[in-house]
Scaffold this motif. Structure first.
Motif, PDB file in Angstrom:
ATOM      1  N   ALA A  69      -3.010   1.216  -0.661  1.00 42.28           N
ATOM      2  CA  ALA A  69      -2.614  -0.074  -0.233  1.00 42.28           C
ATOM      3  C   ALA A  69      -1.996  -0.101   1.100  1.00 42.28           C
ATOM      4  O   ALA A  69      -2.252  -0.804   1.983  1.00 42.28           O
ATOM      5  CB  ALA A  69      -2.017  -0.793  -1.201  1.00 42.28           C
ATOM      6  N   THR A  70      -1.019   0.884   1.312  1.00 41.98           N
ATOM      7  CA  THR A  70      -0.168   0.856   2.797  1.00 41.98           C
ATOM      8  C   THR A  70      -0.969   1.261   3.836  1.00 41.98           C
ATOM      9  O   THR A  70      -1.033   0.549   4.765  1.00 41.98           O
ATOM     10  CB  THR A  70       0.928   2.046   2.544  1.00 41.98           C
ATOM     11  N   LEU A  71      -2.148   1.835   3.492  1.00 37.11           N
ATOM     12  CA  LEU A  71      -3.059   2.220   4.570  1.00 37.11           C
ATOM     13  C   LEU A  71      -3.762   1.171   4.885  1.00 37.11           C
ATOM     14  O   LEU A  71      -4.420   0.824   5.948  1.00 37.11           O
ATOM     15  CB  LEU A  71      -3.987   3.314   4.191  1.00 37.11           C
ATOM     16  N   VAL A  72      -4.313   0.022   3.919  1.00 32.83           N
ATOM     17  CA  VAL A  72      -5.019  -1.119   4.136  1.00 32.83           C
ATOM     18  C   VAL A  72      -3.977  -1.999   5.001  1.00 32.83           C
ATOM     19  O   VAL A  72      -4.451  -2.826   5.894  1.00 32.83           O
ATOM     20  CB  VAL A  72      -5.392  -1.529   2.941  1.00 32.83           C
ATOM     21  N   ALA A  73      -2.900  -2.014   4.453  1.00 30.59           N
ATOM     22  CA  ALA A  73      -2.147  -2.917   5.288  1.00 30.59           C
ATOM     23  C   ALA A  73      -1.803  -2.472   6.830  1.00 30.59           C
ATOM     24  O   ALA A  73      -1.820  -3.568   7.682  1.00 30.59           O
ATOM     25  CB  ALA A  73      -0.469  -2.904   4.545  1.00 30.59           C
ATOM     26  N   ARG A  74      -1.725  -1.325   7.265  1.00 29.58           N
ATOM     27  CA  ARG A  74      -1.843  -0.697   8.501  1.00 29.58           C
ATOM     28  C   ARG A  74      -3.183  -1.275   9.403  1.00 29.58           C
ATOM     29  O   ARG A  74      -2.871  -1.631  10.333  1.00 29.58           O
ATOM     30  CB  ARG A  74      -1.650   0.658   8.534  1.00 29.58           C
ATOM     31  N   ALA A  75      -4.287  -0.945   8.551  1.00 32.42           N
ATOM     32  CA  ALA A  75      -5.468  -1.392   9.137  1.00 32.42           C
ATOM     33  C   ALA A  75      -5.634  -2.935   9.469  1.00 32.42           C
ATOM     34  O   ALA A  75      -5.993  -3.370  10.595  1.00 32.42           O
ATOM     35  CB  ALA A  75      -6.674  -1.054   8.237  1.00 32.42           C
ATOM     36  N   CYS A  76      -4.908  -3.668   8.532  1.00 35.86           N
ATOM     37  CA  CYS A  76      -4.908  -5.200   8.971  1.00 35.86           C
ATOM     38  C   CYS A  76      -3.912  -5.444   9.974  1.00 35.86           C
ATOM     39  O   CYS A  76      -4.144  -6.512  10.952  1.00 35.86           O
ATOM     40  CB  CYS A  76      -4.384  -5.751   7.667  1.00 35.86           C
TER      41      CYS A  76
END
Length: 345
Positions: A69-76
């Protein structure tokens, strides 16, 4: 392209269609119901340049305390960086960047400033409040919301959520009478507000009012369970009341039913499962194969991402008597402690 919401806040890159989905996402987070990620995705699909839609989705994933989920937050965050934004929105983008890279306290500080300048920015309050929760900052759980509350009126959309957050902050600081009063008012205004429901449960737990707590949780469970992603945690609170009364059969029935009958791989749900089984273990209760099933899911999740989760994963490995994953987790923790983010401390 920008529009204003009912509270006077400006949203860059938003059309009416995109903002409608975004507003739905915010309403869902207020109550911890529905699919705010799906609603945010629809807002982004409608308006790819809608900066707060990207930020809001990033906040949801950044607060999940899971590595993927942290990787998605970084992409956002990357998606939001180049978009047109007001000063308030740029501050949100910066806060998301800090959260996504594990600098929770810095994200908290920026969101505090946003809410001081814009006390009606409910996303700043909701997100900041959750960061305070995950970092255990009891004073800010109370004061972040307390500072903003005078700007709110009962006829404003989201007012129940502000009351519910203030109730939880007051409870964490030991102001139980006011906390219960505000929490009950929030639930009266919006019966599906799972966070306010949870705030009142906390008061009753802290005051050892187990029978009141059971009555509170069982009065209208449909309201706080329907489409709720906080429902496992609230069922856990009900189980605690029964546990405190020595009603082990009720606790096991709740565990085997709504708490972990469906073996979730979400860290937030596994934390609750570990926490109730550990109490039962300390009480000498035979838990059969429950530990093994839970430990298997913790093993798949990996460790080192959030210290609180790791503590609960270790409970499961010890409970199941599994030495290898326990050693793997210890190594992941040692690696995490070599980092420079807030989790390292």
């Amino acid at each position: 392209m920008a529009l204003k919401d009912a509270l006077g806040l400006t949203y860059s890159g938003a059309t009416e269609a995109g903002f409608s989905s975004y507003a739905r996402a915010v309403r869902e987070l207020q109550c911890f119901i529905g699919d705010p990620v799906g609603s945010a995705d629809r807002a982004i699909a409608e308006d790819p340049g809608f900066v707060m839609a990207h930020v809001f989705k990033g906040y949801l994933f950044g607060l999940a305390t899971e590595r993927e989920a942290t990787l998605v937050a970084r992409a956002c965050h990357e998606a939001a960086l180049p978009l047109a934004a007001t000063a308030r929105e740029r501050a949100h983008v910066a806060a998301l960047g800090h959260l996504a890279w594990g600098r929770w306290h810095e994200a908290s500080r920026i969101l505090e400033d946003v809410a001081i300048d814009h006390p009606l920015d409910l996303v700043a309050l909701l997100t900041g409040h959750q960061i305070d929760f995950f970092t255990g900052n009891a004073r800010m759980l109370r004061d972040r919301i307390g500072r903003a509350l005078p700007a709110w009126r009962s006829d404003m959309p989201g007012y129940h959520a502000v009351l519910g957050m203030q109730a939880f902050g007051l409870e964490e600081m030991g102001d139980y009478a006011r906390a219960e009063r505000l929490g009950r008012t929030a639930v009266e205004l919006e019966p599906r507000d799972g966070w306010a429901q949870h705030a009142v449960a906390h008061v009753m737990e802290m005051q050892s009012r187990q029978k009141d707590g059971i009555a509170w949780m069982r009065a209208n469970p449909d309201a706080w369970t329907r489409e709720s992603f906080l429902k496992v945690h609230n069922w856990w609170h009900l189980a605690l009341f029964h546990y405190d009364l020595g009603e082990v059969a009720e606790v096991l029935a709740l565990y085997d039913g709504p708490i972990y009958g469906e073996a979730s791989t979400m860290a937030l749900n596994m934390v609750d499962a570990s926490a109730i089984l550990w109490r039962l273990r300390l009480g000498g209760v035979d838990l059969g194969g429950r530990w093994t099933a839970l430990a298997d899911n913790w093993h798949k999740a990996g460790g080192g991402n959030y210290a609180f989760n790791d503590a609960h994963a270790m409970m499961a490995f010890v409970g199941a008597g599994l030495e290898a994953p326990a050693k793997t987790l210890l190594e992941a923790q040692r690696e995490a402690m070599r980092g420079s983010d807030d989790n390292a401390a």
